[in-house]
Write an enzyme that holds these catalytic residues in place. Sequence first.
Site, PDB file in Angstrom:
ATOM      1  N   TRP A  13       0.823  -1.208   0.000  1.00 53.99           N
ATOM      2  CA  TRP A  13       0.000   0.000   0.000  1.00 53.99           C
ATOM      3  C   TRP A  13       0.854   1.254   0.000  1.00 53.99           C
ATOM      4  O   TRP A  13       0.577   2.206  -0.724  1.00 53.99           O
ATOM      5  CB  TRP A  13      -1.000  -0.016   1.153  1.00 53.99           C
ATOM      6  CG  TRP A  13      -1.983  -1.131   0.962  1.00 53.99           C
ATOM      7  CD1 TRP A  13      -2.122  -2.258   1.722  1.00 53.99           C
ATOM      8  CD2 TRP A  13      -2.950  -1.254  -0.107  1.00 53.99           C
ATOM      9  NE1 TRP A  13      -3.103  -3.061   1.198  1.00 53.99           N
ATOM     10  CE2 TRP A  13      -3.629  -2.479   0.089  1.00 53.99           C
ATOM     11  CE3 TRP A  13      -3.301  -0.470  -1.208  1.00 53.99           C
ATOM     12  CZ2 TRP A  13      -4.640  -2.919  -0.776  1.00 53.99           C
ATOM     13  CZ3 TRP A  13      -4.307  -0.907  -2.057  1.00 53.99           C
ATOM     14  CH2 TRP A  13      -4.965  -2.115  -1.840  1.00 53.99           C
ATOM     15  N   ASP A  44      -2.231   6.991   5.776  1.00 52.83           N
ATOM     16  CA  ASP A  44      -3.239   6.081   5.238  1.00 52.83           C
ATOM     17  C   ASP A  44      -3.602   5.134   6.382  1.00 52.83           C
ATOM     18  O   ASP A  44      -2.800   4.303   6.790  1.00 52.83           O
ATOM     19  CB  ASP A  44      -2.637   5.301   4.056  1.00 52.83           C
ATOM     20  CG  ASP A  44      -3.597   4.243   3.504  1.00 52.83           C
ATOM     21  OD1 ASP A  44      -4.721   4.096   4.025  1.00 52.83           O
ATOM     22  OD2 ASP A  44      -3.207   3.558   2.529  1.00 52.83           O
ATOM     23  N   LYS A  50     -12.932  -1.371   5.414  1.00 51.25           N
ATOM     24  CA  LYS A  50     -12.199  -2.330   6.230  1.00 51.25           C
ATOM     25  C   LYS A  50     -12.692  -2.291   7.665  1.00 51.25           C
ATOM     26  O   LYS A  50     -12.977  -3.304   8.261  1.00 51.25           O
ATOM     27  CB  LYS A  50     -10.700  -2.022   6.196  1.00 51.25           C
ATOM     28  CG  LYS A  50     -10.159  -1.884   4.782  1.00 51.25           C
ATOM     29  CD  LYS A  50      -9.128  -2.910   4.407  1.00 51.25           C
ATOM     30  CE  LYS A  50      -8.949  -3.039   2.910  1.00 51.25           C
ATOM     31  NZ  LYS A  50      -8.179  -1.964   2.276  1.00 51.25           N
TER      32      LYS A  50
END
Length: 368
Positions: free
Chosen positions: A112, A180, A204
């Site tokens: 990511w 993030d 999530k």
Amino acid sequence: MQLIYYPVTVKSVIHNFNAGPSVLPKEVFEEASKAVLDFNHTGLSILEIGHRTSLFQPVMDEARALVKELMQLGDKHEVLFLHGGATTQFMQVPMNLLNENDIAAYTETGTWANKAIKEAKLFGHVEIAGSSKATHYTSIPDDLIVPPTAAYLHITTNETIAGTQWHRLPYDCGVPLVADMSSDILSRRLDFNRFDLIYAGAQKNMGAAGVNLVVINKEIVGKVNRAIPTILDYRNHIAEGSMLNTPPVFAVYVVLLTLRWLKEQGGVDAIEKRNDAKAALFYDTLDSLPLFKGPVAKKDRSKMNAVFTMDNPELEKEFMECCKKENMIGVKGHRSVGGFRVSMYNALTLDSVQALTGLMKEFATKKG
Ligand SMILES: *Cc1c(COP(=O)(O)O)cnc(C)c1O
């Protein structure tokens, strides 16, 4: 068109370890489905009401206010709900914060983080402030070198695929801090006011896919000299109270329900204790069974996404079959890592972790 209504039946328990979209509280599913048929006893579906009506505006207002409350944010920070998934933020952040000739510092901690780095390079210079590439992303870098002139430092607080998490946050990096938090948002107490920008895809840990949470310090915008398209300029969203265009109304509503649930559970403090208990049970079991291996450095283990393997691929297959039989889904490791990954987000119960660790012990005894 013929509509078929299936009777709602309660199946046996499913343990949902999916990495995302992932498990949400049952109460949220129930409330959300009611709202599709009859929103707040209006006789209207949440899907057919205007976003600027007196029906929806309170949803947006309450969702934004609850984020502020749960994160204990001060006046400097604005809460936005935007389209496009966390992936959009990979480019929207540098587009709004990084001038072409300036530097942004990024930490390179896995899949990511690397995606975020790739996008930032389209807008300016990227310096890697710390990397765990050499350990195949099984750790978080201990020391960072952040250029004092950097426009910001970007971190990925939880690497969903590698199974690592920042436990010591670089609050004192000397430049604006951007994070993030897609896979650990609202899972633990952090000093949220010390971040200048936080973003997270909702699917999530805080709701349905289709919406991003962005928490932004108003003082950091308006400093780049490029032209920014209207919909991508944070300033416009701040000015319009996250209603610049039609927001993803249903996804925002599901976020609101999840936030209400979180508050009822006792907020971030309480959920952190439960997440700690789940993670402790899982990792203690893992460490007690030599059959299973955890590749991640102990100090950097994620409490949200735990990865583990076995030396013998045949046994891995067998264990996977056992999980299937026990209604445990989403335990397969990401294709880039292999083995297993279990996600233990806020809504996953301790019961599910107990079921899994019980199965691991049983399996190890049988094979040991
Ligand atoms: C899932 C994930 C993303 C991507 O989110 P999308 O909403 O699919 O764009 C980004 N960062 C992290 C840490 C993630 O776990």
